[in-house]
Design a protein around this motif. Structure first.
Motif, mmCIF file in Angstrom:
data_model
loop_
_atom_site.group_PDB
_atom_site.id
_atom_site.type_symbol
_atom_site.label_atom_id
_atom_site.label_comp_id
_atom_site.label_asym_id
_atom_site.label_seq_id
_atom_site.Cartn_x
_atom_site.Cartn_y
_atom_site.Cartn_z
ATOM 1 N N ALA A 159 -27.317 -55.377 -7.577
ATOM 2 C CA ALA A 159 -27.897 -56.264 -8.592
ATOM 3 C C ALA A 159 -28.230 -55.531 -9.881
ATOM 4 O O ALA A 159 -28.246 -56.127 -10.958
ATOM 5 N N ASP A 160 -28.481 -54.215 -9.787
ATOM 6 C CA ASP A 160 -28.835 -53.469 -11.003
ATOM 7 C C ASP A 160 -27.667 -53.373 -11.977
ATOM 8 O O ASP A 160 -27.860 -53.081 -13.162
ATOM 9 N N ARG A 161 -26.424 -53.638 -11.473
ATOM 10 C CA ARG A 161 -25.267 -53.587 -12.370
ATOM 11 C C ARG A 161 -25.374 -54.660 -13.458
ATOM 12 O O ARG A 161 -24.789 -54.505 -14.538
ATOM 13 N N ILE A 162 -26.097 -55.733 -13.176
ATOM 14 C CA ILE A 162 -26.245 -56.799 -14.168
ATOM 15 C C ILE A 162 -26.995 -56.280 -15.399
ATOM 16 O O ILE A 162 -26.782 -56.749 -16.520
ATOM 17 N N ASP A 185 -27.081 -63.016 -3.763
ATOM 18 C CA ASP A 185 -28.331 -63.209 -3.036
ATOM 19 C C ASP A 185 -29.492 -63.382 -4.013
ATOM 20 O O ASP A 185 -29.306 -63.412 -5.232
ATOM 21 N N SER A 186 -30.708 -63.471 -3.470
ATOM 22 C CA SER A 186 -31.877 -63.766 -4.303
ATOM 23 C C SER A 186 -32.205 -62.633 -5.261
ATOM 24 O O SER A 186 -32.697 -62.871 -6.365
ATOM 25 N N THR A 187 -31.949 -61.388 -4.862
ATOM 26 C CA THR A 187 -32.185 -60.261 -5.765
ATOM 27 C C THR A 187 -31.275 -60.345 -6.977
ATOM 28 O O THR A 187 -31.691 -60.102 -8.115
ATOM 29 N N ALA A 188 -30.022 -60.719 -6.735
ATOM 30 C CA ALA A 188 -29.084 -60.894 -7.849
ATOM 31 C C ALA A 188 -29.535 -62.049 -8.737
ATOM 32 O O ALA A 188 -29.432 -61.961 -9.973
ATOM 33 N N THR A 228 -31.649 -64.083 -13.782
ATOM 34 C CA THR A 228 -32.709 -64.766 -14.539
ATOM 35 C C THR A 228 -33.254 -63.860 -15.641
ATOM 36 O O THR A 228 -33.506 -64.316 -16.768
ATOM 37 N N ALA A 229 -33.406 -62.573 -15.315
ATOM 38 C CA ALA A 229 -33.870 -61.613 -16.323
ATOM 39 C C ALA A 229 -32.865 -61.507 -17.472
ATOM 40 O O ALA A 229 -33.251 -61.406 -18.647
ATOM 41 N N ALA A 283 -32.011 -71.508 -6.490
ATOM 42 C CA ALA A 283 -32.971 -70.694 -7.237
ATOM 43 C C ALA A 283 -33.415 -71.374 -8.535
ATOM 44 O O ALA A 283 -34.277 -70.840 -9.242
ATOM 45 N N GLY A 284 -32.807 -72.505 -8.868
ATOM 46 C CA GLY A 284 -33.156 -73.195 -10.112
ATOM 47 C C GLY A 284 -32.503 -72.586 -11.337
ATOM 48 O O GLY A 284 -32.818 -72.953 -12.475
ATOM 49 N N PHE A 285 -31.549 -71.680 -11.123
ATOM 50 C CA PHE A 285 -30.903 -70.989 -12.242
ATOM 51 C C PHE A 285 -29.984 -71.933 -13.022
ATOM 52 O O PHE A 285 -29.856 -71.818 -14.241
#
Length: 580
Positions: free
Chosen positions: A489-492, A515-518, A523-524, A552-554
């Motif tokens: 997820a940090d690649r984002i 997943d939720s971390t992604a 969202t960030a 997730a509401g994204f």
């Protein structure tokens, strides 16, 4: 969903007299093979010789009757020997019975919960590692009897390393007579399969060992010198259950259940390949659970499918569960009639039989092949699992092996996750000029381009300038590849937008899951875009990531209108946004 349906009832629909004869013959032959093995494995497990026979009779009959395989033969196996010996040393036979019954209950629950297919998620490197490790622990445990060594008084000999240390300390007490008997029996076990496979080598070795000790002046310990042998029928016994006993036995029960599930289903897979059949994994788990419960209630030890005995059953014509039931019945007759004579069997003969069992299960060729050809991460799992099995125990080995495998898998998946920015035409032309200059320099120096240069060139060649449609500088396009999960997820965060950027397109056609971390990272990213006045547009979001985004509401956060079916539609949408 697979129905829990014993294979016996399916095979009996097309049963014939000829098949009955084949099953009876196969059952008798397998019983003869199982007799010395059951005794040897019981002794290696720290219990009486008759308890191995009890296991083969009770568990063997129940598992064949209720099982999901046509040809599976169940009974005590080498994989359990060191585990059972440890449980008996710590908790006694009563504690072993409780752990075995709990393991049976766990197996039944696994079967009814349709968990049979989950066994395939245990990596091959782990099963190979602990199987080879168990083979080594069996050999170490039998060195004492093969060499006729007496352990020094007061030394603990529960764990494998303790046994090895005690053997080394007592090596000066080696009995030459025991070595002679052991070597002769081992030679018979090696040579007999080359002569004929119809007569079990273990049976010939037992007879030869008895003859040598009875008629030659050899001073060697026999089963009767160390154990009391009984030909009594197995009696029902319910162990005492309490909260403390159950709590103390749960860890052992899970170990027995997992190992029984793995070994029995592996045996089923091997058998399927030999007969062209298809087993019912969940039914087999239920049968294994029931078999272990009955075995414990009638004085037996943990049981599972035995690959070698199953193969012998197939080779001798067994094709239905009737063969396994006949095998159990024949062993019951042998128990009543011949069991007293088992006291004559020399201990070095038992050790020799277990040496061959260990050799046949060690998979050293597979181990060596994996060590040469597998990726370094898989080799690490293989070696660590093997080492931990020998030095500590199977529980530690499987736990560490699984955790390490999962971590390495996540690392590989993380490496597959890529974030690449599309180049504008001007940037692409500048990059090509730099590459041409670098290639000229390398040619002059007669050098090979670096890995980084080769990767850069490959990345540039993948980009089609026509596809970019000469997009404006106010638009940035990033292509995401690989699964978006917590390990990647940090690649984002690598996605950046310049000061003049007004639209950002994320092309997600190569993202299979998120997943939720992604989602938190996405969202960030949206919040950063919103803060800088950048419109976020997503292209070709696959089914699973779309479900995760909706949950997730994204989707509502970004706006459903900013989700496009493909890159062309996304570029058109971005052009309209830039025109405003």
């Amino acid at each position: 969903m697979e129905k829990i349906r014993p294979m016996l009832f399916t095979t009996l629909k097309k049963y014939s007299g000829a098949q009955l004869m084949s099953d009876v013959v196969a059952g008798i032959i397998v019983a003869i093979i199982a007799l010395p093995l059951s005794i040897a494995l019981a002794l290696a497990s720290g219990v009486g010789p008759e308890q191995g026979i009890y296991t083969a009779i009770a568990a063997g009959f129940v598992i064949s009757f209720l099982g999901g395989s046509q040809v599976q033969i169940a009974g005590p196996t080498a994989a359990f020997a060191t585990i059972v010996a440890g449980i008996v040393a710590r908790s006694g036979v009563e504690g072993l019975a409780v752990a075995t019954i709990l393991a049976g209950i766990i197996l039944v629950i696994m079967g009814f919960c349709q968990l049979g297919s989950l066994i395939k998620f245990i990596p091959f490197t782990i099963t190979t590692g602990f199987t080879s490790g168990i083979a080594v622990t069996i050999v170490i445990g039998q060195l004492k009897d093969f060499f006729g060594v007496t352990y020094p008084a007061g030394m603990e000999t529960i764990e494998t390393m303790q046994k090895l240390k005690a053997f080394a300390a007592g090596f000066g007490t080696m009995n030459v007579h025991a070595v002679i008997v052991g070597l002769v029996c081992l030679a018979i076990l090696i040579v007999m399969p080359m002569i004929t496979e119809k007569i079990p080598g273990s049976l010939v070795a037992v007879i030869a060992g008895i003859v040598m000790v009875k008629f030659l002046p050899l001073q060697v310990n026999t089963i009767g010198n160390l154990y009391s042998v009984s030909n009594a029928l197995p009696a029902f016994h319910m162990p005492a259950f309490s909260y403390d006993v159950i709590q103390g036995s749960l860890s052992d029960a899970f170990t027995i259940a997992i190992l029984a599930a793995i070994e029995s289903l592996l045996s089923c897979v091997v058998a399927d390949g030999m007969i062209g059949g298809k087993h019912r994994s969940n039914t087999e788990l239920v049968a294994q659970g029931a078999g272990n419960i009955v075995s414990a209630l009638f004085g037996g030890i943990p049981a599972t499918g035995a690959i070698a005995r199953t193969a012998a059953n197939i080779k001798n014509g067994g094709r239905t569960p009737v063969a396994g039931m006949v095998h159990a019945g024949v062993l019951l007759l042998i128990l009543v009639i011949l069991m007293p004579y088992a006291s004559w069997i020399p201990m070095p003969t038992i050790a020799a039989i277990l040496f061959m069992v260990a050799y046949n299960m060690c998979q050293w060729r597979t181990f060596a092949r994996l060590a040469k050809t597998a990726p370094k991460s898989d080799i690490a799992v293989l070696v660590i699992t093997f080492f931990l099995t020998v030095v500590f125990d199977l529980v530690v080995a499987i736990e560490v092996g699984m955790v390490l495998s999962c971590l390495l898998f996540m690392k590989r998946m993380s490496d597959e996750m890529g974030v690449r920015s599309w180049l504008h035409v001007e940037e692409l032309e500048e990059q090509k000029r730099e590459e041409e200059e670098a290639a000229k320099g390398a040619k002059k120096a007669n050098a090979i381009p670096s890995v980084e240069e080769a990767q850069l060139k490959a990345a540039a060649e993948e980009i089609n300038p026509a596809e970019l449609r000469q997009i404006p500088m106010e638009l940035a396009v990033y292509e995401l590849t690989g699964p978006l999960f917590f390990g990647a997820a940090d690649r984002i965060n690598q996605i950046t937008v310049g000061e003049g950027t007004r639209c950002l397109i994320l092309r997600m056609r190569a993202v299979p899951a998120a997943d939720s971390t992604a989602m938190n990272s996405m969202t960030a990213l949206y919040e950063r875009c919103k803060k800088n006045g950048v419109t976020l547009i997503l292209s070709h979001v696959n089914e699973q990531p779309m479900r995760a985004m909706e949950k997730a509401g994204f989707v509502d956060l970004v706006g459903r209108e900013n989700f496009c079916r493909n890159i062309e539609e996304a570029l058109d949408h971005a052009d309209k946004m830039l025109e405003k």
